[in-house]
Design a protein around this motif. Structure first.
Motif, PDB file in Angstrom:
ATOM      1  N   PHE A 104       0.802  -1.393   0.177  1.00 32.16           N
ATOM      2  CA  PHE A 104       0.288   0.041  -0.684  1.00 32.16           C
ATOM      3  C   PHE A 104       0.920   0.839  -0.351  1.00 32.16           C
ATOM      4  N   VAL A 105       0.764   1.658  -1.214  1.00 29.11           N
ATOM      5  CA  VAL A 105       2.152   2.934  -0.850  1.00 29.11           C
ATOM      6  C   VAL A 105       0.725   4.458  -1.396  1.00 29.11           C
ATOM      7  N   PHE A 106       1.180   5.279  -0.193  1.00 29.55           N
ATOM      8  CA  PHE A 106       0.181   6.408  -0.158  1.00 29.55           C
ATOM      9  C   PHE A 106       0.827   7.441  -0.562  1.00 29.55           C
ATOM     10  N   THR A 107      -0.242   8.338  -1.296  1.00 30.08           N
ATOM     11  CA  THR A 107       1.051   9.081  -2.726  1.00 30.08           C
ATOM     12  C   THR A 107      -0.037  10.922  -1.486  1.00 30.08           C
ATOM     13  N   THR A 108      -0.980  10.601  -1.222  1.00 31.22           N
ATOM     14  CA  THR A 108      -1.303  11.658  -0.884  1.00 31.22           C
ATOM     15  C   THR A 108      -1.904  11.787   1.254  1.00 31.22           C
ATOM     16  N   THR A 115       4.801   3.090   3.669  1.00 34.51           N
ATOM     17  CA  THR A 115       4.217   2.741   2.815  1.00 34.51           C
ATOM     18  C   THR A 115       3.147   1.259   3.559  1.00 34.51           C
ATOM     19  N   LEU A 116       2.488   0.364   3.339  1.00 32.84           N
ATOM     20  CA  LEU A 116       2.668  -1.055   4.207  1.00 32.84           C
ATOM     21  C   LEU A 116       2.491  -2.085   3.531  1.00 32.84           C
ATOM     22  N   SER A 117       3.405  -2.814   3.454  1.00 30.98           N
ATOM     23  CA  SER A 117       3.812  -3.826   3.029  1.00 30.98           C
ATOM     24  C   SER A 117       2.417  -5.559   3.696  1.00 30.98           C
ATOM     25  N   LEU A 118       1.886  -6.142   2.446  1.00 32.53           N
ATOM     26  CA  LEU A 118       1.474  -7.434   3.353  1.00 32.53           C
ATOM     27  C   LEU A 118       0.981  -8.462   2.163  1.00 32.53           C
ATOM     28  N   LEU A 119       1.158  -9.698   2.915  1.00 33.31           N
ATOM     29  CA  LEU A 119       1.464 -10.439   3.028  1.00 33.31           C
ATOM     30  C   LEU A 119       0.593 -11.798   3.530  1.00 33.31           C
ATOM     31  N   GLY A 120      -0.439 -12.527   2.642  1.00 36.01           N
ATOM     32  CA  GLY A 120      -1.171 -13.627   3.190  1.00 36.01           C
ATOM     33  C   GLY A 120      -2.204 -14.013   2.641  1.00 36.01           C
ATOM     34  N   GLU A 130      -8.388 -10.248   6.824  1.00 35.93           N
ATOM     35  CA  GLU A 130      -7.611 -10.298   7.394  1.00 35.93           C
ATOM     36  C   GLU A 130      -6.433 -10.475   7.143  1.00 35.93           C
ATOM     37  N   MET A 131      -5.502  -9.339   6.507  1.00 37.52           N
ATOM     38  CA  MET A 131      -3.831  -9.659   6.258  1.00 37.52           C
ATOM     39  C   MET A 131      -2.715  -9.308   7.110  1.00 37.52           C
ATOM     40  N   PRO A 132      -2.693  -9.853   7.136  1.00 39.63           N
ATOM     41  CA  PRO A 132      -1.000  -9.298   7.821  1.00 39.63           C
ATOM     42  C   PRO A 132      -0.321  -8.489   7.430  1.00 39.63           C
ATOM     43  N   ILE A 133       0.136  -7.345   7.930  1.00 40.86           N
ATOM     44  CA  ILE A 133       0.926  -6.425   7.653  1.00 40.86           C
ATOM     45  C   ILE A 133       2.203  -6.597   7.713  1.00 40.86           C
ATOM     46  N   VAL A 134       3.168  -7.115   6.959  1.00 38.83           N
ATOM     47  CA  VAL A 134       4.534  -7.483   7.183  1.00 38.83           C
ATOM     48  C   VAL A 134       5.718  -6.506   7.244  1.00 38.83           C
ATOM     49  N   GLY A 135       5.236  -5.747   6.688  1.00 38.51           N
ATOM     50  CA  GLY A 135       6.263  -5.016   6.691  1.00 38.51           C
ATOM     51  C   GLY A 135       5.204  -3.238   6.696  1.00 38.51           C
ATOM     52  N   SER A 136       6.610  -2.223   6.645  1.00 40.81           N
ATOM     53  CA  SER A 136       5.913  -0.902   7.057  1.00 40.81           C
ATOM     54  C   SER A 136       6.639  -0.020   6.432  1.00 40.81           C
ATOM     55  N   ARG A 137       6.942   1.488   5.743  1.00 46.29           N
ATOM     56  CA  ARG A 137       7.691   2.517   6.393  1.00 46.29           C
ATOM     57  C   ARG A 137       7.464   3.556   6.320  1.00 46.29           C
ATOM     58  N   ALA A 138       6.996   4.450   7.506  1.00 44.44           N
ATOM     59  CA  ALA A 138       7.016   5.795   7.168  1.00 44.44           C
ATOM     60  C   ALA A 138       8.186   6.887   6.489  1.00 44.44           C
ATOM     61  N   ASP A 139       7.195   7.518   6.222  1.00 38.99           N
ATOM     62  CA  ASP A 139       8.093   8.918   6.145  1.00 38.99           C
ATOM     63  C   ASP A 139       8.420   9.742   6.946  1.00 38.99           C
ATOM     64  N   SER A 140       8.983   9.908   7.439  1.00 38.55           N
ATOM     65  CA  SER A 140       9.410  10.474   8.699  1.00 38.55           C
ATOM     66  C   SER A 140       8.864  12.134   8.484  1.00 38.55           C
ATOM     67  N   THR A 141       8.696  13.109   6.976  1.00 39.00           N
ATOM     68  CA  THR A 141       8.725  14.355   6.973  1.00 39.00           C
ATOM     69  C   THR A 141       6.770  14.766   7.319  1.00 39.00           C
ATOM     70  N   THR A 142       7.025  13.439   6.744  1.00 39.25           N
ATOM     71  CA  THR A 142       4.659  13.979   6.882  1.00 39.25           C
ATOM     72  C   THR A 142       4.096  13.442   8.333  1.00 39.25           C
ATOM     73  N   LEU A 143       5.010  12.534   9.183  1.00 37.81           N
ATOM     74  CA  LEU A 143       4.602  11.807  10.015  1.00 37.81           C
ATOM     75  C   LEU A 143       5.026  12.445  11.377  1.00 37.81           C
ATOM     76  N   GLY A 144       5.484  12.941  11.378  1.00 38.67           N
ATOM     77  CA  GLY A 144       6.283  14.208  12.177  1.00 38.67           C
ATOM     78  C   GLY A 144       7.343  13.466  13.029  1.00 38.67           C
ATOM     79  N   ALA A 145       7.372  11.865  12.852  1.00 35.73           N
ATOM     80  CA  ALA A 145       8.886  12.007  13.742  1.00 35.73           C
ATOM     81  C   ALA A 145      10.418  11.996  13.056  1.00 35.73           C
TER      82      ALA A 145
END
Length: 145
Positions: A104-108, A115-120, A130-145
Protein backbone atom coordinates in the motif's frame (compact mmCIF):
# COMPACT_ATOMS: atom_id res chain seq x y z
CA UNK A 1 10.80 -16.77 26.30
CA UNK A 2 11.68 -20.42 26.43
CA UNK A 3 11.54 -22.46 23.27
CA UNK A 4 8.26 -24.32 22.92
CA UNK A 5 6.43 -22.13 25.46
CA UNK A 6 3.21 -20.67 24.11
CA UNK A 7 2.15 -17.41 25.72
CA UNK A 8 -1.25 -15.80 25.48
CA UNK A 9 -1.80 -12.19 24.32
CA UNK A 10 -1.80 -10.80 27.89
CA UNK A 11 1.52 -12.49 28.71
CA UNK A 12 3.10 -11.21 25.49
CA UNK A 13 1.83 -7.68 26.25
CA UNK A 14 3.31 -7.86 29.77
CA UNK A 15 6.65 -9.05 28.33
CA UNK A 16 6.59 -6.24 25.73
CA UNK A 17 5.92 -3.61 28.41
CA UNK A 18 9.10 -4.66 30.25
CA UNK A 19 11.37 -3.90 27.27
CA UNK A 20 12.95 -0.56 28.20
CA UNK A 21 13.33 0.83 24.67
CA UNK A 22 9.99 -0.37 23.27
CA UNK A 23 7.31 2.20 22.60
CA UNK A 24 4.07 1.01 21.12
CA UNK A 25 2.40 3.33 18.65
CA UNK A 26 -1.03 2.47 17.34
CA UNK A 27 -2.48 4.03 14.21
CA UNK A 28 -5.99 3.19 13.05
CA UNK A 29 -7.25 4.12 9.62
CA UNK A 30 -9.52 2.75 6.96
CA UNK A 31 -9.07 2.66 3.20
CA UNK A 32 -10.45 0.64 0.31
CA UNK A 33 -8.73 -0.81 -2.72
CA UNK A 34 -10.48 -1.50 -5.98
CA UNK A 35 -9.54 -4.35 -8.33
CA UNK A 36 -10.70 -3.32 -11.78
CA UNK A 37 -10.41 -6.48 -13.86
CA UNK A 38 -12.09 -5.42 -17.10
CA UNK A 39 -13.02 -2.42 -19.18
CA UNK A 40 -10.95 0.32 -20.75
CA UNK A 41 -8.44 0.78 -17.88
CA UNK A 42 -8.09 -2.40 -15.82
CA UNK A 43 -5.90 -2.15 -12.72
CA UNK A 44 -5.32 -5.91 -12.56
CA UNK A 45 -3.72 -7.83 -15.41
CA UNK A 46 -3.28 -11.58 -15.68
CA UNK A 47 0.39 -12.48 -16.01
CA UNK A 48 0.33 -16.30 -16.00
CA UNK A 49 -1.84 -19.35 -15.81
CA UNK A 50 -1.41 -23.05 -16.39
CA UNK A 51 -3.29 -24.84 -19.17
CA UNK A 52 -5.51 -26.42 -16.52
CA UNK A 53 -6.45 -23.13 -14.80
CA UNK A 54 -9.66 -22.60 -16.77
CA UNK A 55 -10.80 -26.11 -15.81
CA UNK A 56 -10.42 -25.36 -12.10
CA UNK A 57 -13.44 -24.08 -10.16
CA UNK A 58 -11.10 -21.86 -8.11
CA UNK A 59 -8.86 -20.79 -11.04
CA UNK A 60 -5.98 -22.51 -9.25
CA UNK A 61 -2.63 -21.47 -10.79
CA UNK A 62 -3.85 -18.01 -11.94
CA UNK A 63 -1.35 -15.16 -11.32
CA UNK A 64 -2.02 -11.42 -11.73
CA UNK A 65 -0.29 -8.07 -11.16
CA UNK A 66 -2.22 -5.23 -9.57
CA UNK A 67 -1.91 -1.46 -9.37
CA UNK A 68 -5.22 -0.62 -7.69
CA UNK A 69 -6.44 2.72 -6.39
CA UNK A 70 -6.66 3.10 -2.59
CA UNK A 71 -9.57 5.33 -1.62
CA UNK A 72 -11.06 6.83 1.53
CA UNK A 73 -14.50 5.37 0.78
CA UNK A 74 -15.91 2.18 -0.72
CA UNK A 75 -16.95 3.93 -3.93
CA UNK A 76 -14.36 3.71 -6.76
CA UNK A 77 -14.72 7.45 -7.43
CA UNK A 78 -13.94 8.30 -3.78
CA UNK A 79 -10.81 10.36 -2.99
CA UNK A 80 -7.64 8.44 -3.88
CA UNK A 81 -5.01 8.30 -1.12
CA UNK A 82 -2.61 5.85 -2.75
CA UNK A 83 -2.12 2.64 -4.69
CA UNK A 84 -2.20 -1.07 -3.81
CA UNK A 85 0.58 -2.55 -5.93
CA UNK A 86 1.66 -6.17 -6.09
CA UNK A 87 0.93 -9.68 -7.19
CA UNK A 88 -1.62 -12.30 -6.31
CA UNK A 89 -2.45 -15.79 -7.40
CA UNK A 90 -5.08 -18.43 -6.85
CA UNK A 91 -3.39 -20.81 -4.44
CA UNK A 92 -6.23 -23.09 -3.26
CA UNK A 93 -7.70 -25.99 -5.19
CA UNK A 94 -10.82 -26.22 -3.01
CA UNK A 95 -11.80 -22.64 -2.16
CA UNK A 96 -11.53 -19.26 -3.89
CA UNK A 97 -8.50 -18.03 -1.96
CA UNK A 98 -5.54 -15.98 -3.10
CA UNK A 99 -1.95 -15.71 -2.00
CA UNK A 100 -1.51 -11.93 -1.90
CA UNK A 101 1.56 -9.76 -1.67
CA UNK A 102 0.76 -6.04 -1.87
CA UNK A 103 2.38 -2.75 -1.01
CA UNK A 104 0.00 0.00 0.00
CA UNK A 105 1.76 3.14 -1.24
CA UNK A 106 0.24 6.32 0.18
CA UNK A 107 0.50 9.26 -2.22
CA UNK A 108 -1.62 11.97 -0.58
CA UNK A 109 -2.85 13.03 2.83
CA UNK A 110 -1.41 12.44 6.27
CA UNK A 111 0.44 9.24 5.28
CA UNK A 112 1.90 10.49 1.98
CA UNK A 113 5.24 8.79 1.34
CA UNK A 114 4.54 5.87 3.71
CA UNK A 115 3.96 2.24 2.79
CA UNK A 116 2.47 -0.92 4.27
CA UNK A 117 3.47 -4.35 2.99
CA UNK A 118 0.88 -7.13 3.17
CA UNK A 119 1.45 -10.84 2.65
CA UNK A 120 -1.05 -13.59 3.26
CA UNK A 121 -4.10 -15.61 2.34
CA UNK A 122 -7.23 -13.86 1.12
CA UNK A 123 -10.36 -16.06 1.07
CA UNK A 124 -12.14 -13.88 -1.46
CA UNK A 125 -15.76 -14.76 -0.70
CA UNK A 126 -15.55 -14.39 3.09
CA UNK A 127 -17.41 -11.27 4.20
CA UNK A 128 -14.65 -10.29 6.66
CA UNK A 129 -10.98 -10.86 5.91
CA UNK A 130 -7.78 -9.87 7.65
CA UNK A 131 -4.42 -9.51 5.96
CA UNK A 132 -1.16 -9.56 7.90
CA UNK A 133 1.04 -6.48 7.64
CA UNK A 134 4.59 -7.80 7.39
CA UNK A 135 6.40 -4.51 6.97
CA UNK A 136 6.04 -0.77 6.73
CA UNK A 137 7.89 2.42 6.10
CA UNK A 138 6.76 5.71 7.56
CA UNK A 139 7.82 8.90 5.91
CA UNK A 140 9.18 10.87 8.86
CA UNK A 141 8.60 14.21 7.18
CA UNK A 142 4.85 13.66 6.95
CA UNK A 143 4.36 11.85 10.26
CA UNK A 144 6.43 14.23 12.34
CA UNK A 145 8.77 11.50 13.61
Amino acid sequence: MAQGVVLGPKAVEKWFDKIPHAKEKVTKFCCYFHDIVSGKNPTVVQKAQANMTTKSLTFFRYVAMADDPLTVGPEPNSTIVGRAQGIYGSADQNEDALLVTLNFVFTTGKYKGSTLSLLGRNPVFHQYREMPIVGSRADSTTLGA
